[in-house]
Motif scaffolding. Structure first.
Motif, PDB file in Angstrom:
ATOM      1  N   PRO A   3       0.735  -1.402  -0.154  1.00 37.95           N
ATOM      2  CA  PRO A   3       0.336   0.256   0.273  1.00 37.95           C
ATOM      3  C   PRO A   3       0.665   1.315  -0.234  1.00 37.95           C
ATOM      4  CG  PRO A   3      -0.660  -2.005   1.412  1.00 37.95           C
ATOM      5  CD  PRO A   3       0.371  -2.013   1.478  1.00 37.95           C
ATOM      6  N   LEU A   4       1.979   1.481   0.389  1.00 42.10           N
ATOM      7  CA  LEU A   4       2.845   2.754   1.082  1.00 42.10           C
ATOM      8  C   LEU A   4       3.264   3.237  -0.191  1.00 42.10           C
ATOM      9  CD1 LEU A   4       4.681   2.128   4.434  1.00 42.10           C
ATOM     10  CD2 LEU A   4       2.762   3.183   3.563  1.00 42.10           C
ATOM     11  N   VAL A   5       3.684   1.743  -0.856  1.00 39.23           N
ATOM     12  CA  VAL A   5       4.457   1.840  -2.505  1.00 39.23           C
ATOM     13  C   VAL A   5       3.063   2.388  -3.945  1.00 39.23           C
ATOM     14  CG1 VAL A   5       4.944   0.800  -5.223  1.00 39.23           C
ATOM     15  CG2 VAL A   5       6.596   0.260  -2.971  1.00 39.23           C
ATOM     16  N   ALA A   6       2.273   2.004  -3.500  1.00 39.18           N
ATOM     17  CA  ALA A   6       1.231   2.353  -4.361  1.00 39.18           C
ATOM     18  C   ALA A   6       0.447   3.596  -4.560  1.00 39.18           C
ATOM     19  CB  ALA A   6      -0.031   1.505  -4.237  1.00 39.18           C
ATOM     20  N   LEU A   7       0.524   4.207  -2.667  1.00 39.50           N
ATOM     21  CA  LEU A   7       0.395   6.076  -2.339  1.00 39.50           C
ATOM     22  C   LEU A   7       1.401   6.234  -2.998  1.00 39.50           C
ATOM     23  CD1 LEU A   7      -1.664   7.315  -0.471  1.00 39.50           C
ATOM     24  CD2 LEU A   7      -0.169   6.969   1.293  1.00 39.50           C
ATOM     25  N   GLY A   8       2.795   6.125  -2.950  1.00 39.26           N
ATOM     26  CA  GLY A   8       3.708   6.733  -2.912  1.00 39.26           C
ATOM     27  C   GLY A   8       3.446   7.212  -4.891  1.00 39.26           C
ATOM     28  N   CYS A   9       2.822   6.592  -5.630  1.00 43.77           N
ATOM     29  CA  CYS A   9       2.754   6.480  -7.286  1.00 43.77           C
ATOM     30  C   CYS A   9       1.852   6.780  -7.218  1.00 43.77           C
ATOM     31  CB  CYS A   9       2.670   4.718  -7.733  1.00 43.77           C
ATOM     32  SG  CYS A   9       3.599   3.994  -7.560  1.00 43.77           S
ATOM     33  N   LEU A  10       0.506   7.216  -6.758  1.00 45.74           N
ATOM     34  CA  LEU A  10      -0.576   8.643  -6.555  1.00 45.74           C
ATOM     35  C   LEU A  10      -0.284   9.971  -6.114  1.00 45.74           C
ATOM     36  CD1 LEU A  10      -3.112   6.617  -4.979  1.00 45.74           C
ATOM     37  CD2 LEU A  10      -2.957   7.156  -7.359  1.00 45.74           C
ATOM     38  N   ALA A  11       0.643   9.359  -5.504  1.00 43.13           N
ATOM     39  CA  ALA A  11       1.118  11.164  -5.685  1.00 43.13           C
ATOM     40  C   ALA A  11       2.797  11.487  -6.650  1.00 43.13           C
ATOM     41  CB  ALA A  11       2.691  10.988  -4.071  1.00 43.13           C
ATOM     42  N   VAL A  12       3.297  10.157  -7.120  1.00 40.74           N
ATOM     43  CA  VAL A  12       4.004  10.602  -8.227  1.00 40.74           C
ATOM     44  C   VAL A  12       3.663  11.371  -8.945  1.00 40.74           C
ATOM     45  CG1 VAL A  12       5.580   9.785  -9.573  1.00 40.74           C
ATOM     46  CG2 VAL A  12       5.778   9.790  -7.700  1.00 40.74           C
ATOM     47  N   LEU A  13       2.458  11.128  -9.520  1.00 36.04           N
ATOM     48  CA  LEU A  13       1.377  11.024 -10.553  1.00 36.04           C
ATOM     49  C   LEU A  13       0.798  12.628 -10.560  1.00 36.04           C
ATOM     50  CD1 LEU A  13      -1.027   8.344 -11.254  1.00 36.04           C
ATOM     51  CD2 LEU A  13       0.811   8.543 -12.491  1.00 36.04           C
ATOM     52  N   LEU A  14       1.080  13.212 -10.027  1.00 36.24           N
ATOM     53  CA  LEU A  14       1.181  14.480  -9.640  1.00 36.24           C
ATOM     54  C   LEU A  14       1.335  15.347 -10.325  1.00 36.24           C
ATOM     55  CD1 LEU A  14      -0.703  14.861  -6.420  1.00 36.24           C
ATOM     56  CD2 LEU A  14      -2.195  15.022  -8.090  1.00 36.24           C
ATOM     57  N   LEU A  15       2.637  14.762 -10.591  1.00 36.90           N
ATOM     58  CA  LEU A  15       3.650  15.756 -11.430  1.00 36.90           C
ATOM     59  C   LEU A  15       3.519  15.319 -12.602  1.00 36.90           C
ATOM     60  CD1 LEU A  15       6.659  15.396  -8.275  1.00 36.90           C
ATOM     61  CD2 LEU A  15       4.922  17.050  -9.213  1.00 36.90           C
ATOM     62  N   ARG A  16       2.709  13.962 -13.575  1.00 35.88           N
ATOM     63  CA  ARG A  16       3.004  13.425 -14.803  1.00 35.88           C
ATOM     64  C   ARG A  16       2.843  14.435 -15.686  1.00 35.88           C
ATOM     65  NH1 ARG A  16      -2.296  12.642 -12.317  1.00 35.88           N
ATOM     66  NH2 ARG A  16      -4.011  13.439 -14.637  1.00 35.88           N
ATOM     67  N   ARG A  17       2.438  15.901 -15.577  1.00 33.79           N
ATOM     68  CA  ARG A  17       2.549  16.466 -16.945  1.00 33.79           C
ATOM     69  C   ARG A  17       3.512  17.671 -16.524  1.00 33.79           C
ATOM     70  NH1 ARG A  17      -3.375  17.931 -18.225  1.00 33.79           N
ATOM     71  NH2 ARG A  17      -4.124  15.670 -18.303  1.00 33.79           N
ATOM     72  N   ARG A  18       3.939  17.894 -15.750  1.00 36.43           N
ATOM     73  CA  ARG A  18       5.769  17.896 -15.825  1.00 36.43           C
ATOM     74  C   ARG A  18       6.543  17.623 -16.149  1.00 36.43           C
ATOM     75  NH1 ARG A  18       7.107  21.848 -11.314  1.00 36.43           N
ATOM     76  NH2 ARG A  18       5.645  22.387 -11.296  1.00 36.43           N
ATOM     77  N   PHE A  19       6.562  16.238 -15.893  1.00 32.11           N
ATOM     78  CA  PHE A  19       7.147  15.190 -16.475  1.00 32.11           C
ATOM     79  C   PHE A  19       7.118  13.644 -16.576  1.00 32.11           C
ATOM     80  CE2 PHE A  19       9.625  17.411 -12.427  1.00 32.11           C
ATOM     81  CZ  PHE A  19      10.421  18.098 -12.759  1.00 32.11           C
ATOM     82  N   PRO A  20       6.503  14.181 -18.465  1.00 29.94           N
ATOM     83  CA  PRO A  20       5.371  12.819 -18.429  1.00 29.94           C
ATOM     84  C   PRO A  20       6.187  11.515 -18.328  1.00 29.94           C
ATOM     85  CG  PRO A  20       5.696  14.686 -20.307  1.00 29.94           C
ATOM     86  CD  PRO A  20       6.197  15.050 -19.458  1.00 29.94           C
ATOM     87  N   LEU A  21       7.239  11.105 -19.326  1.00 31.46           N
ATOM     88  CA  LEU A  21       7.572  10.490 -19.381  1.00 31.46           C
ATOM     89  C   LEU A  21       8.962  10.176 -18.089  1.00 31.46           C
ATOM     90  CD1 LEU A  21       8.941   8.045 -21.498  1.00 31.46           C
ATOM     91  CD2 LEU A  21      10.794   9.131 -22.404  1.00 31.46           C
ATOM     92  N   ALA A  22       8.900  10.502 -17.336  1.00 36.40           N
ATOM     93  CA  ALA A  22      10.147  10.265 -16.428  1.00 36.40           C
ATOM     94  C   ALA A  22       8.642  10.034 -15.438  1.00 36.40           C
ATOM     95  CB  ALA A  22      10.948  10.788 -15.461  1.00 36.40           C
ATOM     96  N   VAL A  23       7.770  10.137 -15.171  1.00 38.10           N
ATOM     97  CA  VAL A  23       6.857   9.441 -14.523  1.00 38.10           C
ATOM     98  C   VAL A  23       6.003   8.661 -14.210  1.00 38.10           C
ATOM     99  CG1 VAL A  23       4.676  10.500 -13.086  1.00 38.10           C
ATOM    100  CG2 VAL A  23       6.339  11.762 -13.213  1.00 38.10           C
ATOM    101  N   ALA A  24       5.422   8.623 -15.710  1.00 35.53           N
ATOM    102  CA  ALA A  24       4.829   6.752 -16.053  1.00 35.53           C
ATOM    103  C   ALA A  24       6.060   5.937 -16.915  1.00 35.53           C
ATOM    104  CB  ALA A  24       4.672   7.700 -17.704  1.00 35.53           C
ATOM    105  N   MET A  25       7.254   6.256 -16.700  1.00 37.87           N
ATOM    106  CA  MET A  25       7.918   4.944 -16.362  1.00 37.87           C
ATOM    107  C   MET A  25       8.058   4.830 -15.452  1.00 37.87           C
ATOM    108  SD  MET A  25       9.551   3.090 -18.663  1.00 37.87           S
ATOM    109  CE  MET A  25       9.979   3.436 -20.046  1.00 37.87           C
ATOM    110  N   ALA A  26       8.264   5.834 -14.403  1.00 40.18           N
ATOM    111  CA  ALA A  26       8.586   5.306 -13.161  1.00 40.18           C
ATOM    112  C   ALA A  26       7.419   4.269 -12.075  1.00 40.18           C
ATOM    113  CB  ALA A  26       8.979   6.316 -12.234  1.00 40.18           C
ATOM    114  N   VAL A  27       6.512   5.014 -12.545  1.00 42.82           N
ATOM    115  CA  VAL A  27       4.757   4.247 -11.774  1.00 42.82           C
ATOM    116  C   VAL A  27       3.909   3.119 -12.630  1.00 42.82           C
ATOM    117  CG1 VAL A  27       2.918   4.380 -11.131  1.00 42.82           C
ATOM    118  CG2 VAL A  27       4.472   6.821 -11.163  1.00 42.82           C
ATOM    119  N   ALA A  28       4.780   3.008 -14.021  1.00 39.01           N
ATOM    120  CA  ALA A  28       4.567   1.623 -14.466  1.00 39.01           C
ATOM    121  C   ALA A  28       5.266   0.455 -14.325  1.00 39.01           C
ATOM    122  CB  ALA A  28       5.128   2.048 -16.194  1.00 39.01           C
TER     123      ALA A  28
END
Length: 397
Positions: free
Chosen positions: A53-78
């Motif tokens: 659950p903690l990793v999932a919560l961190g992914c949701l928080a990182v998704l807030l930055l997907r408009r600023r760093f689209p490729l980096a965020v998408a690869m990290a969360v994927a």
């Protein structure tokens, strides 16, 4: 068209997307939990209850930055589903988001990372699986990735279409504004020409009468009174005509533009010139009425000729001739003899009278000529086309 820039999201839009991602990951997390051995969640599989659950919560928080760093965020969360089943929903949202950019290389890299990382869930948790279940897991993961990519590409295409329609609407609005500005400029130019044509003639007659009073001291009382009355009447008429022309600027559907002079007002024009002291003769053989444009242009030719004769040839005889037939041409000429008196002051002149008249006649498809005569006079001649339309009718009396 650039598809990198997505429209900004409001707070509620961000919120419901993250909530949807979290809700989508819950079935994957629960299905993994049911497949674990009994008691594993409180013993050897404590990661499932805490770290996952903690990793999932961190992914949701990182998704807030997907408009600023689209490729980096998408690869990290994927690749997060390799260590967290609950993060699968966030990974699918990241894959959908990067797909809206519609760049095959980026989409392929992120999708491959998601599919590969999802297979590590079988290694992370001690899940007993029958033979062939690995291929089923791979197929289901690839199917979910394909659905996320398809949704993302469709959303991206829709954004491009909406942006294109918005830009076309803005472009059409700008073009409409430019056309309106051009129409206003053309109207101002037309009004300026009307003011010159109308007022120059009237003021020239007033100036001629004032000149007679200035350099002739042998006039009788009655003659002086007649000239003064003519100056007063001419000034009053000039003000009335100026008011009519400027009224066009305030014209609206409830206040239509006053009718423009045409061929039938030439006798009135000549009579006004005679009343002002100009020796004018009119000869006309026209028995039909041309179109409004041709008649108005003919009237302006006579008006300009009389104005120039009053300015530059005081005391001269002026002969106005109008002739022509429907289906042929309309000829109009203003011929004045040499001046018999010398004006005491130089008459005012704008220098644009004949230039504007030539423009009018060219737009009407005719020809204009103005030349001095051998005896020292001047002649202004115009030839205007006169089509024989069915709506031509006999000239009004």
């Amino acid at each position: 068209m650039d598809t990198d820039v997505a429209p900004p999201l409001g707070g509620w839009q961000q919120t419901w997307r993250l909530v949807a991602a979290a809700a989508l990951g819950i079935p994957f997390w629960l299905s993994t939990g049911t497949a674990l051995p009994r008691g594993c969640a409180t013993d050897t599989c404590s990661w499932f209850a805490t770290g996952d659950p903690l990793v999932a919560l961190g992914c949701l928080a990182v998704l807030l930055l997907r408009r600023r760093f689209p490729l980096a965020v998408a690869m990290a969360v994927a690749i997060a589903p390799g260590g967290s089943a609950l993060a699968t929903g966030a990974a699918l949202l990241a894959l959908c988001s990067i797909s809206t950019r519609r760049r095959p290389g980026e989409i392929g890299a992120v999708a491959l990372g998601y599919v590969a990382a999802s297979q590590f869930t079988l290694v992370l948790y001690p899940i007993g699986s029958p033979p062939g279940s690995v291929w089923l897991q791979l197929a289901l993961t690839a199917l979910s990735a394909g659905i996320a990519v398809a949704i993302g590409v469709a959303v991206g295409a829709r954004r491009v279409e909406v942006r294109s329609l918005r830009e076309r609407a803005e472009s059409a609005e700008r073009e409409q504004t430019a056309r309106a500005a051009q129409a206003r400029a053309l109207e101002r130019n037309r009004i300026a020409r009307e003011m010159h044509d109308v007022l120059a003639h009237r003021i020239s007659l007033v100036a001629m009468q004032a000149g007679v009073l200035d350099h002739r001291g042998n006039l009788t009382t009655e003659e002086n009174r007649t000239l003064i009355r003519g100056i007063a009447d001419g000034s009053h008429q000039a003000l009335e005509e100026l008011r009519d022309v400027l009224g066009v600027l305030r014209a609206d559907p409830g206040h239509p533009e006053p009718p423009q002079p045409s061929l039938d007002r030439i006798p009135e024009l000549v009579a006004d010139a005679r009343a002002s002291g100009l020796d004018v003769a009119l000869t006309t053989t026209v028995t039909a009425e041309p179109s409004d444009a041709v008649g108005r242009t003919c009237h302006r030719v006579v008006q300009e000729g009389l104005t120039n004769a009053a300015k530059h040839a005081p005391g001269a005889r002026v002969h106005v001739t109008v002739e022509g037939t429907a289906g042929n041409e309309l000829h109009v000429s203003v011929h004045n003899s040499p001046a018999t008196t010398t004006p005491t002051t130089r008459p005012p002149a704008s220098g644009f009278g004949l230039l504007g008249l030539a423009e009018r006649i060219t737009l009407a498809g005719g020809k204009l000529s103005h030349d001095p005569t051998p005896e020292g006079g001047y002649v202004l001649t115009a030839r205007l086309p006169w089509p024989n339309h069915d709506h031509d009718h006999e000239k009004r009396s």
